[in-house]
Design an enzyme around this catalytic site. Structure first.
Site, PDB file in Angstrom:
ATOM      1  N   HIS A 168      16.299   5.343   6.327  1.00  0.00           N
ATOM      2  CA  HIS A 168      15.938   6.343   5.311  1.00  0.00           C
ATOM      3  C   HIS A 168      15.469   7.669   5.900  1.00  0.00           C
ATOM      4  O   HIS A 168      15.177   8.600   5.165  1.00  0.00           O
ATOM      5  CB  HIS A 168      14.875   5.784   4.368  1.00  0.00           C
ATOM      6  CG  HIS A 168      15.443   4.723   3.488  1.00  0.00           C
ATOM      7  ND1 HIS A 168      16.054   4.989   2.281  1.00  0.00           N
ATOM      8  CD2 HIS A 168      15.569   3.390   3.675  1.00  0.00           C
ATOM      9  CE1 HIS A 168      16.505   3.874   1.758  1.00  0.00           C
ATOM     10  NE2 HIS A 168      16.218   2.881   2.583  1.00  0.00           N
ATOM     11  N   HIS A 203      13.011  -4.318   5.918  1.00  0.00           N
ATOM     12  CA  HIS A 203      14.185  -4.573   5.074  1.00  0.00           C
ATOM     13  C   HIS A 203      14.722  -6.005   5.243  1.00  0.00           C
ATOM     14  O   HIS A 203      14.628  -6.599   6.323  1.00  0.00           O
ATOM     15  CB  HIS A 203      15.265  -3.575   5.490  1.00  0.00           C
ATOM     16  CG  HIS A 203      16.443  -3.503   4.580  1.00  0.00           C
ATOM     17  ND1 HIS A 203      17.634  -4.132   4.870  1.00  0.00           N
ATOM     18  CD2 HIS A 203      16.623  -2.875   3.404  1.00  0.00           C
ATOM     19  CE1 HIS A 203      18.508  -3.879   3.911  1.00  0.00           C
ATOM     20  NE2 HIS A 203      17.916  -3.118   3.005  1.00  0.00           N
ATOM     21  N   ASN A 254      20.475   6.996  -2.769  1.00  0.00           N
ATOM     22  CA  ASN A 254      20.015   7.331  -1.416  1.00  0.00           C
ATOM     23  C   ASN A 254      20.841   8.466  -0.818  1.00  0.00           C
ATOM     24  O   ASN A 254      20.733   8.753   0.368  1.00  0.00           O
ATOM     25  CB  ASN A 254      20.142   6.115  -0.491  1.00  0.00           C
ATOM     26  CG  ASN A 254      19.326   4.946  -0.988  1.00  0.00           C
ATOM     27  OD1 ASN A 254      18.205   5.122  -1.454  1.00  0.00           O
ATOM     28  ND2 ASN A 254      19.877   3.748  -0.904  1.00  0.00           N
ATOM     29  N   LYS A 297      23.186   6.466   3.749  1.00  0.00           N
ATOM     30  CA  LYS A 297      22.123   7.070   2.935  1.00  0.00           C
ATOM     31  C   LYS A 297      22.204   8.593   3.023  1.00  0.00           C
ATOM     32  O   LYS A 297      23.164   9.149   2.501  1.00  0.00           O
ATOM     33  CB  LYS A 297      20.794   6.455   3.338  1.00  0.00           C
ATOM     34  CG  LYS A 297      20.773   5.033   2.758  1.00  0.00           C
ATOM     35  CD  LYS A 297      19.763   4.102   3.242  1.00  0.00           C
ATOM     36  CE  LYS A 297      20.017   2.763   2.536  1.00  0.00           C
ATOM     37  NZ  LYS A 297      19.450   1.633   3.259  1.00  0.00           N
ATOM     38  N   GLU A 354      10.389  -0.016  10.373  1.00  0.00           N
ATOM     39  CA  GLU A 354      11.202   1.078   9.840  1.00  0.00           C
ATOM     40  C   GLU A 354      10.419   2.355  10.113  1.00  0.00           C
ATOM     41  O   GLU A 354       9.197   2.311  10.245  1.00  0.00           O
ATOM     42  CB  GLU A 354      11.411   0.903   8.337  1.00  0.00           C
ATOM     43  CG  GLU A 354      12.219  -0.336   8.004  1.00  0.00           C
ATOM     44  CD  GLU A 354      12.445  -0.515   6.501  1.00  0.00           C
ATOM     45  OE1 GLU A 354      12.438   0.491   5.763  1.00  0.00           O
ATOM     46  OE2 GLU A 354      12.611  -1.658   6.068  1.00  0.00           O
ATOM     47  N   SER A 368      11.521   2.285   2.701  1.00  0.00           N
ATOM     48  CA  SER A 368      12.373   2.650   1.568  1.00  0.00           C
ATOM     49  C   SER A 368      11.722   2.397   0.217  1.00  0.00           C
ATOM     50  O   SER A 368      12.079   3.027  -0.769  1.00  0.00           O
ATOM     51  CB  SER A 368      13.673   1.873   1.639  1.00  0.00           C
ATOM     52  OG  SER A 368      13.421   0.489   1.632  1.00  0.00           O
ATOM     53  N   ASP A 398      14.130   1.055  12.713  1.00  0.00           N
ATOM     54  CA  ASP A 398      15.204   1.226  11.730  1.00  0.00           C
ATOM     55  C   ASP A 398      14.974   2.559  11.018  1.00  0.00           C
ATOM     56  O   ASP A 398      13.990   2.726  10.304  1.00  0.00           O
ATOM     57  CB  ASP A 398      15.153   0.038  10.754  1.00  0.00           C
ATOM     58  CG  ASP A 398      16.232   0.083   9.681  1.00  0.00           C
ATOM     59  OD1 ASP A 398      16.659   1.195   9.306  1.00  0.00           O
ATOM     60  OD2 ASP A 398      16.617  -0.992   9.185  1.00  0.00           O
TER      61      ASP A 398
HETATM   62  C1  PLP Z   1      19.784   0.294   3.459  1.00  0.00           C
HETATM   63  C2  PLP Z   1      19.098  -0.274   4.633  1.00  0.00           C
HETATM   64  C3  PLP Z   1      19.782  -1.045   5.567  1.00  0.00           C
HETATM   65  C4  PLP Z   1      21.210  -1.455   5.352  1.00  0.00           C
HETATM   66  O1  PLP Z   1      22.086  -0.399   5.590  1.00  0.00           O
HETATM   67  P1  PLP Z   1      23.543  -0.429   4.914  1.00  0.00           P
HETATM   68  O2  PLP Z   1      24.315   0.527   5.743  1.00  0.00           O
HETATM   69  O3  PLP Z   1      23.378  -0.035   3.496  1.00  0.00           O
HETATM   70  O4  PLP Z   1      24.039  -1.840   5.049  1.00  0.00           O
HETATM   71  C5  PLP Z   1      19.101  -1.483   6.671  1.00  0.00           C
HETATM   72  N1  PLP Z   1      17.794  -1.188   6.851  1.00  0.00           N
HETATM   73  C6  PLP Z   1      17.109  -0.462   5.964  1.00  0.00           C
HETATM   74  C7  PLP Z   1      15.672  -0.163   6.206  1.00  0.00           C
HETATM   75  C8  PLP Z   1      17.731   0.011   4.821  1.00  0.00           C
HETATM   76  O5  PLP Z   1      17.042   0.706   3.928  1.00  0.00           O
END
Ligand code: PLP
Length: 394
Positions: free
Chosen positions: A208, A133, A47, A239, A176, A180, A205
């Site tokens: 990504h 997620h 990522n 990421k 999101e 992802s 969220d």
């Molecule tokens: C990777 C991810 C997370 C978690 O983030 P980290 O910083 O890796 O703990 C949360 N939400 C989504 C949509 C993700 O892809």
């Protein structure tokens, strides 16, 4: 402890067994696994989309923070662990996301499991996209609010749930912005309209999308001109920003409230200074480097062209995340293993991470990849599909 062994045997039989694969070296989009005989594999599982994890500016800023403040902060921020550097990053992130304020969390996982239970509880209802997620689902579970899942990106389904089940408590819609596992995008403008009409809060969220979309890389909310319309914006530094840790952005009141109520913030040690220094450099760099986003978009488009030219049927998704769909978990696993033998590292994504019957091998393009790497990857993937007689599509 026999039940553990029995469970593991079941996972193995069902193609759900997970194992670690230690990486001994990482360089320019290639990695060497401990058991790959020193043979570098092309890495399509990362990522680190903008290749910032290796960027000299981040490394320098990280080293400076490390040398100035030490390895750790020695306490939670509400004790003595609150470096001014954290506030500097929070102000930078707030600007970056077009919000009045932001608060750092240890990771994206910690942000979601801390923030959701702070916002809703018994008597409230959360509407989530089915593909949200795991950390969002874990946050919902901890919150104890009623949970209603709508079909992926299906506004009609969400609306019918809102009409029937909104209730009189607080309502929270969680999506999101860039998914992802599918690489597709949420209809943010319509979601804003819907949550307003049903008096819900909206949490997005941007794990990504942060760094990749919008004029300054702020994300898809910025790209859609919806800054100020979303109450809770979350994202991670782990990421595209190449570092570690996460943030929640929103109003000043939201920030003050989370400092008082989010247990994963209150009861956990502040982030290591070296990490915060790197994140600060990453945000500054991303805001002033539209060329990085441009490069990634071009490489992603080129990779999809290569796949089509190699004979893989597919409709191009909108992003740099390219899922190669194969159906069952066991097939996804054997395809990923065959790719690995051919020199290509991509991860099999299986249920329960994705719905039954939609297992896939996920390819993510980063700007580590050169054009020749992308063409090579498409060729190796097709070779692997032929060897195993798998029909795949993207
Ligand atoms: C990777 C991810 C997370 C978690 O983030 P980290 O910083 O890796 O703990 C949360 N939400 C989504 C949509 C993700 O892809």
């Amino acid at each position: 402890m026999d039940f553990l062994k029995r469970r593991l045997a079941e996972y193995l039989a069902a193609g759900r067994y997970r194992r670690l694969q230690p990486v001994v070296e990482r360089l320019d989009g290639r990695l060497v696994l401990a058991d790959s005989d020193d043979r570098p594999l092309l890495d399509f599982s990362s990522n680190d989309y903008l290749a910032l994890s290796q960027h000299p500016q981040l490394i320098k800023a990280s080293r400076e923070a490390l040398e100035r403040y030490g390895v750790g902060v020695g306490a939670a921020r509400l004790m003595s662990g609150d470096l001014a550097l954290f506030h500097q990053l929070e102000r930078e992130v707030a600007d970056f996301k077009g919000c009045p304020a932001a608060l750092l969390f240890g990771s994206g996982y910690m942000a979601n499991v801390g923030m959701i239970p702070a916002l809703v509880g018994r008597g409230d209802v959360v509407f989530t996209d089915r593909l949200d997620h795991a950390s969002i689902y874990d946050g919902c579970r901890l919150a104890g609010a009623r949970l209603l899942r709508f079909r992926h990106n299906d506004l009609e389904h969400l609306e019918s749930l809102l009409n029937k089940e909104r209730g009189t408590g607080r309502g929270l819609v969680v999506v999101e912005s860039l998914y992802s596992m599918d690489g597709d995008i949420a209809p943010l403008a319509e979601l804003v309209e819907l949550k307003n009409r049903h008096s819900c809060l909206l949490m997005v969220d941007e794990a990504h999308a942060t760094g990749l979309y919008g004029e300054q890389g702020g994300g898809l909310i910025q790209a859609a001109g919806l800054e100020g319309e979303v109450e809770v914006v979350m994202g991670t530094f782990g990421k595209a920003l190449g570092s570690y840790g996460a943030y929640v952005a929103g109003s000043q009141t939201l920030r003050d409230y989370l400092i008082n109520r989010a247990r994963s913030f209150i009861y956990s040690t502040g982030l290591p200074p070296a990490v915060v220094g790197a994140s600060l450099a990453a945000v500054k760099l991303v805001r002033s480097s539209p060329d990085l986003r441009q490069q990634l978009a071009e490489k992603a488009a080129y990779f999809k062209e290569c796949l089509r030219a190699a004979g893989l049927p597919g409709t191009a998704g909108p992003s740099h995340i390219v899922p190669v769909m194969v159906g069952s978990g066991t097939i996804a696993l054997s395809l990923a293993e065959e790719c690995c033998r051919q020199g290509l590292f991509a991860t099999a994504i299986r249920p329960p991470t994705v719905p039954e019957g939609t297992a896939r091998v996920r390819f993510s393009v980063t700007i580590h990849h050169q054009k020749a790497d992308l063409a090579e990857a498409a060729r190796l993937l097709m070779d692997a599909c032929r060897t195993l007689a798998i029909s795949a599509s993207f």
